[in-house]
Design a protein around this motif. Sequence first.
Motif, PDB file in Angstrom:
ATOM      1  N   ALA A 164       0.695  -1.027  -0.330  1.00  0.00           N
ATOM      2  CA  ALA A 164      -0.047   0.034   0.327  1.00  0.00           C
ATOM      3  C   ALA A 164       0.706   1.308   0.501  1.00  0.00           C
ATOM      4  O   ALA A 164       0.150   2.043   0.096  1.00  0.00           O
ATOM      5  N   THR A 165       1.959   1.346   0.444  1.00  0.00           N
ATOM      6  CA  THR A 165       3.157   2.278   0.714  1.00  0.00           C
ATOM      7  C   THR A 165       3.663   3.308  -0.853  1.00  0.00           C
ATOM      8  O   THR A 165       3.163   4.187  -0.435  1.00  0.00           O
ATOM      9  N   PRO A 166       3.447   2.492  -1.597  1.00  0.00           N
ATOM     10  CA  PRO A 166       3.120   3.839  -3.307  1.00  0.00           C
ATOM     11  C   PRO A 166       2.419   3.864  -3.403  1.00  0.00           C
ATOM     12  O   PRO A 166       2.084   5.433  -4.033  1.00  0.00           O
ATOM     13  N   ILE A 167       1.119   2.913  -3.548  1.00  0.00           N
ATOM     14  CA  ILE A 167      -0.265   3.776  -4.187  1.00  0.00           C
ATOM     15  C   ILE A 167      -0.397   5.125  -3.394  1.00  0.00           C
ATOM     16  O   ILE A 167      -0.360   5.887  -4.309  1.00  0.00           O
ATOM     17  N   GLN A 168      -0.180   5.488  -1.821  1.00  0.00           N
ATOM     18  CA  GLN A 168      -0.432   6.321  -1.296  1.00  0.00           C
ATOM     19  C   GLN A 168       0.779   7.575  -1.428  1.00  0.00           C
ATOM     20  O   GLN A 168       0.662   8.792  -0.672  1.00  0.00           O
ATOM     21  N   ASN A 169       2.015   6.834  -1.699  1.00  0.00           N
ATOM     22  CA  ASN A 169       3.654   8.057  -1.251  1.00  0.00           C
ATOM     23  C   ASN A 169       3.544   8.048   0.191  1.00  0.00           C
ATOM     24  O   ASN A 169       3.280   8.960   0.706  1.00  0.00           O
ATOM     25  N   VAL A 170       3.149   7.572   1.182  1.00  0.00           N
ATOM     26  CA  VAL A 170       3.089   6.569   2.516  1.00  0.00           C
ATOM     27  C   VAL A 170       4.495   8.204   3.034  1.00  0.00           C
ATOM     28  O   VAL A 170       6.179   7.519   2.489  1.00  0.00           O
ATOM     29  N   GLY A 171       4.015   8.632   4.154  1.00  0.00           N
ATOM     30  CA  GLY A 171       5.461   9.477   4.658  1.00  0.00           C
ATOM     31  C   GLY A 171       5.290   9.943   6.003  1.00  0.00           C
ATOM     32  O   GLY A 171       3.428  10.105   6.042  1.00  0.00           O
ATOM     33  N   ALA A 172       5.733  10.200   5.915  1.00  0.00           N
ATOM     34  CA  ALA A 172       5.941  10.592   7.936  1.00  0.00           C
ATOM     35  C   ALA A 172       7.772  11.609   8.570  1.00  0.00           C
ATOM     36  O   ALA A 172       7.723  11.274   8.152  1.00  0.00           O
ATOM     37  N   TYR A 173       7.254  12.759   9.199  1.00  0.00           N
ATOM     38  CA  TYR A 173       8.164  13.444   9.547  1.00  0.00           C
ATOM     39  C   TYR A 173       9.609  13.276   8.678  1.00  0.00           C
ATOM     40  O   TYR A 173      10.682  13.472   9.257  1.00  0.00           O
ATOM     41  N   GLY A 174       9.271  13.855   7.247  1.00  0.00           N
ATOM     42  CA  GLY A 174       9.896  14.289   6.954  1.00  0.00           C
ATOM     43  C   GLY A 174      10.544  13.146   5.885  1.00  0.00           C
ATOM     44  O   GLY A 174      11.744  13.826   5.235  1.00  0.00           O
ATOM     45  N   CYS A 175      10.126  12.192   5.891  1.00  0.00           N
ATOM     46  CA  CYS A 175      10.430  10.803   5.417  1.00  0.00           C
ATOM     47  C   CYS A 175       9.618  10.679   4.192  1.00  0.00           C
ATOM     48  O   CYS A 175       8.041  10.279   4.697  1.00  0.00           O
ATOM     49  N   LEU A 197      -0.900   5.071  -8.865  1.00  0.00           N
ATOM     50  CA  LEU A 197      -1.766   3.556  -8.628  1.00  0.00           C
ATOM     51  C   LEU A 197      -3.315   4.069  -7.503  1.00  0.00           C
ATOM     52  O   LEU A 197      -3.296   3.329  -8.198  1.00  0.00           O
ATOM     53  N   LYS A 198      -3.088   5.579  -7.342  1.00  0.00           N
ATOM     54  CA  LYS A 198      -4.369   5.384  -6.513  1.00  0.00           C
ATOM     55  C   LYS A 198      -5.553   6.017  -7.102  1.00  0.00           C
ATOM     56  O   LYS A 198      -5.619   6.308  -7.659  1.00  0.00           O
ATOM     57  N   GLY A 199      -6.441   5.310  -6.684  1.00  0.00           N
ATOM     58  CA  GLY A 199      -8.085   5.349  -7.343  1.00  0.00           C
ATOM     59  C   GLY A 199      -8.067   4.282  -8.675  1.00  0.00           C
ATOM     60  O   GLY A 199      -8.596   4.517  -8.617  1.00  0.00           O
ATOM     61  N   SER A 200      -7.172   3.271  -8.520  1.00  0.00           N
ATOM     62  CA  SER A 200      -7.566   2.718  -9.348  1.00  0.00           C
ATOM     63  C   SER A 200      -7.047   1.090  -9.402  1.00  0.00           C
ATOM     64  O   SER A 200      -6.282   1.378  -8.534  1.00  0.00           O
TER      65      SER A 200
END
Length: 338
Positions: A115-126, A162-165
């Motif tokens: 799931a992380t690339p779909i959302q381009n997950v991020g936190a704390y400057g990364c 990737l998001k939404g599809s």
Amino acid sequence: MTRVETRTVLAEHTTLRLGGPAREFVVAETTSELVSAVRAAGGEVLLLGGGSNLVVADEGFAGTVIKVATRGWRIDGSEVCVAAGQNWDEFVAGMVDAGFGGLECLSGIPGSVGATPIQNVGAYGCEVADLLTSIECFDRAAGEVRTMTADELGFAYRTSVLKGSDDRIVLNVRFALHEDGLSAPIRYAELARKLGVEPGERVPAALAREAVLELRRGKGMVLDPRDHDTWSAGSFFTNPIVTPEVVDRMPADAPRYPANGGVKLSAAWLIQHAGFPKGYSGPGGRVSLSAKHTLALTNRGSATTADLLALAREIRDGVHARFGVSLVPEPLLINCAL
């Protein structure tokens, strides 16, 4: 072996503990099972990892839910290839324990690797885009497995192509990590203060991971079944990126940061200053803002998805009325809408 179930209640598979039944629920434990399940599914398909970024309607999902239960990773020099169904924080912990740096600021984030690339997950400057080199995915239209490089994924703030599809199903993700065991440069001011370093410095990855986990626990952002403040989908709204003209209308003390040619505002600040403090209660007290963080909408134990969406609409509309800024939900809304 692929398992097929019927009438599985999706509340049992989401961190919000909300959502009605799936018409069909398939568990895929290998990559080949995952591809076969996608090929065989007719009609609508919902890929389910850790369920941490989903808001599912009380009516459930009328299609096929495929639980991605693949696990494990393979290290090749400074690169690592990890299965889409692997628990994200277990993977981050494993990389830190193995002496690799780069992912530690993303510690404690619930959900699966795929799931992380779909959302381009991020936190704390990364964010994931900083270290991801490629993914292996199943292209449903072409009917084949293919590799997509980071450049092809169109990463931006909390999104990608990737998001939404469900046209491309993530099977494996590849990251390039630091072999020296040091963290990525510490960019986030709060984390730098916690570590007692200047922004831009690097520290042992294990030290950064523990600091991030401590900060997240203080905000109710590390899953704990005993703590209703963690019965959430994490940050419910993204930080809005607006034009300088909008910023000019904002109060002088409103936090703002340069972003993608615009200006990023703090959704948490907007929510609180629009009259919604931590712990603000929604319908019947069954939902509320977290008592620890105004960006998390939480299930207090007996909520419905309708309750949660009612509170989300109230907050969205209140922020717009006060500041003229539109908040956009970060989680995927399945068979429901704001």
